[in-house]
Design a protein around this motif. Structure first.
Motif, PDB file in Angstrom:
ATOM      1  N   SER A 225      10.434 125.868  94.091  1.00 53.90           N
ATOM      2  CA  SER A 225       9.541 126.913  93.597  1.00 53.90           C
ATOM      3  C   SER A 225      10.254 127.714  92.523  1.00 53.90           C
ATOM      4  N   ILE A 226       9.491 128.147  91.536  1.00 52.18           N
ATOM      5  CA  ILE A 226      10.000 129.087  90.550  1.00 52.18           C
ATOM      6  C   ILE A 226       9.080 130.303  90.541  1.00 52.18           C
ATOM      7  N   CYS A 227       9.670 131.488  90.482  1.00 51.66           N
ATOM      8  CA  CYS A 227       8.915 132.736  90.395  1.00 51.66           C
ATOM      9  C   CYS A 227       9.385 133.491  89.154  1.00 51.66           C
ATOM     10  N   GLU A 228       8.442 134.092  88.463  1.00 51.60           N
ATOM     11  CA  GLU A 228       8.789 134.844  87.267  1.00 51.60           C
ATOM     12  C   GLU A 228       9.711 135.999  87.641  1.00 51.60           C
ATOM     13  N   ALA A 229      10.839 136.106  86.945  1.00 53.66           N
ATOM     14  CA  ALA A 229      11.822 137.135  87.275  1.00 53.66           C
ATOM     15  C   ALA A 229      11.239 138.529  87.133  1.00 53.66           C
ATOM     16  N   ALA A 230      10.339 138.718  86.161  1.00 52.41           N
ATOM     17  CA  ALA A 230       9.742 140.030  85.928  1.00 52.41           C
ATOM     18  C   ALA A 230       8.561 140.309  86.846  1.00 52.41           C
ATOM     19  N   ASN A 231       8.095 139.297  87.549  1.00 50.18           N
ATOM     20  CA  ASN A 231       6.954 139.459  88.464  1.00 50.18           C
ATOM     21  C   ASN A 231       7.085 138.402  89.543  1.00 50.18           C
ATOM     22  N   THR A 232       7.791 138.727  90.618  1.00 50.34           N
ATOM     23  CA  THR A 232       8.138 137.731  91.635  1.00 50.34           C
ATOM     24  C   THR A 232       6.937 137.248  92.442  1.00 50.34           C
ATOM     25  N   GLU A 233       5.761 137.828  92.201  1.00 49.16           N
ATOM     26  CA  GLU A 233       4.560 137.317  92.858  1.00 49.16           C
ATOM     27  C   GLU A 233       3.908 136.190  92.048  1.00 49.16           C
ATOM     28  N   ASN A 234       4.377 136.005  90.828  1.00 51.07           N
ATOM     29  CA  ASN A 234       3.869 134.936  89.968  1.00 51.07           C
ATOM     30  C   ASN A 234       4.756 133.710  90.152  1.00 51.07           C
ATOM     31  N   CYS A 235       4.296 132.753  90.959  1.00 53.32           N
ATOM     32  CA  CYS A 235       5.125 131.615  91.358  1.00 53.32           C
ATOM     33  C   CYS A 235       4.353 130.304  91.223  1.00 53.32           C
ATOM     34  N   ASP A 236       5.099 129.221  91.185  1.00 55.32           N
ATOM     35  CA  ASP A 236       4.496 127.889  91.214  1.00 55.32           C
ATOM     36  C   ASP A 236       5.504 126.932  91.831  1.00 55.32           C
ATOM     37  N   THR A 237       5.012 125.814  92.350  1.00 57.01           N
ATOM     38  CA  THR A 237       5.875 124.839  93.001  1.00 57.01           C
ATOM     39  C   THR A 237       5.695 123.464  92.370  1.00 57.01           C
ATOM     40  N   ALA A 238       6.689 122.611  92.545  1.00 55.77           N
ATOM     41  CA  ALA A 238       6.629 121.245  92.032  1.00 55.77           C
ATOM     42  C   ALA A 238       7.469 120.348  92.934  1.00 55.77           C
ATOM     43  N   THR A 239       7.314 119.054  92.737  1.00 58.14           N
ATOM     44  CA  THR A 239       8.025 118.060  93.531  1.00 58.14           C
ATOM     45  C   THR A 239       8.914 117.217  92.639  1.00 58.14           C
ATOM     46  N   VAL A 240      10.136 116.995  93.094  1.00 59.85           N
ATOM     47  CA  VAL A 240      11.084 116.134  92.388  1.00 59.85           C
ATOM     48  C   VAL A 240      11.200 114.823  93.162  1.00 59.85           C
ATOM     49  N   THR A 241      11.004 113.708  92.473  1.00 61.52           N
ATOM     50  CA  THR A 241      11.150 112.385  93.075  1.00 61.52           C
ATOM     51  C   THR A 241      12.387 111.718  92.500  1.00 61.52           C
ATOM     52  N   VAL A 242      13.247 111.233  93.375  1.00 59.17           N
ATOM     53  CA  VAL A 242      14.463 110.543  92.952  1.00 59.17           C
ATOM     54  C   VAL A 242      14.430 109.123  93.517  1.00 59.17           C
ATOM     55  N   ILE A 243      14.533 108.158  92.610  1.00 61.56           N
ATOM     56  CA  ILE A 243      14.568 106.750  93.001  1.00 61.56           C
ATOM     57  C   ILE A 243      16.023 106.301  92.995  1.00 61.56           C
ATOM     58  N   VAL A 244      16.530 105.946  94.167  1.00 60.28           N
ATOM     59  CA  VAL A 244      17.909 105.469  94.298  1.00 60.28           C
ATOM     60  C   VAL A 244      17.856 103.951  94.415  1.00 60.28           C
ATOM     61  N   GLU A 245      18.475 103.290  93.451  1.00 57.25           N
ATOM     62  CA  GLU A 245      18.460 101.836  93.414  1.00 57.25           C
ATOM     63  C   GLU A 245      19.849 101.285  93.704  1.00 57.25           C
TER      64      GLU A 245
END
Length: 235
Positions: free
Chosen positions: A110-130
């Motif tokens: 998750s990342i939240c805006e430093a100037a407004n910690t209620e403004n946030c969003d989330t994302a997913t990281v996918t790692v393929i290990v071969e």
């Protein structure tokens, strides 16, 4: 449409192989004042079992935006809970636990805006290990045709997973740098015919068709290797 947050799913399939598909979700916020829109975007990285640890060149913030502009580390507060296999570090880089078996692993952040910690969003990281293949030849393709036809849309480097700690530099015929990158991976860190350098043409503009010169430096089998040559960019 009334104020609120709305989502819609979509699927893309490779034209040449319709069994190769992936899905994503588009989120749209509708409201009277859409300033300070924070957007965390999913990431995909590939590494091999012989090169676990820090994924060179990884940074989950690279494609995240605030009001449409790339976020700076000072703009947001990044949080993530490590898994047994993956860790997102404070600077946004991604690490794979040594000894992780080949497979596909995910971790959210998750990342939240430093100037407004209620403004946030989330994302997913996918790692393929071969599973590592140290004998695979490392070879730079010589053609880039950024026309979204699914063929040669970016500069493909065969065996790039064995090119550790790599850097790629591309110059035009006058010796002006048009692309500089670290951790080239044939995934989300590639040269797609657009400029990406410290001082050059606008990064969103595609380069003119023509011949360009590249210098590809990397480590392989405990040796420092420099590969150089010419590539052709065509529409």
């Amino acid at each position: 449409t009334a104020d609120g947050t709305y989502t819609i799913d979509y699927t893309i399939c490779e034209a040449a192989n319709t069994d190769n598909c992936d899905s994503g979700t588009v989120t749209i916020q509708v409201g009277p004042d859409m300033d300070n829109v924070l957007d965390a975007v999913d990431d995909v990285y590939t590494t091999d079992t012989d090169n676990t640890g820090l994924i060179i060149g990884s940074n989950v913030l690279d494609n995240d935006t605030l009001n449409g502009d790339p976020v700076a580390p000072t703009d947001v507060v990044l949080t993530s809970t490590p898994t047994a296999e993956l860790t997102i570090n404070e600077d946004g880089s991604v690490s794979v636990t040594p000894g992780t078996a080949d497979g596909t692993y995910t971790i959210s952040y998750s990342i939240c805006e430093a100037a407004n910690t209620e403004n946030c969003d989330t994302a997913t990281v996918t790692v393929i290990v071969e599973e590592g293949d140290d004998d695979e030849k490392i070879e730079v393709n010589q053609l880039v045709t950024p026309n979204s036809d699914g063929k040669n849309d970016f500069l493909f480097i065969r065996g790039v997973k064995n090119a550790h700690n790599n850097t790629m530099k591309i110059f035009n015929r006058w010796g002006v740098s048009v692309y500089e990158g670290k951790g080239y991976n044939n995934q989300n860190n590639v040269f797609d015919g657009r400029s990406k350098a410290r001082s050059t043409v606008t990064g969103n503009d595609y380069l003119p068709a023509g011949v360009y010169y590249y210098i590809f430096q990397y480590e392989n089998n405990q040796q420092n290797i420099t590969d150089s040559g010419y590539i052709y960019v065509s529409k």
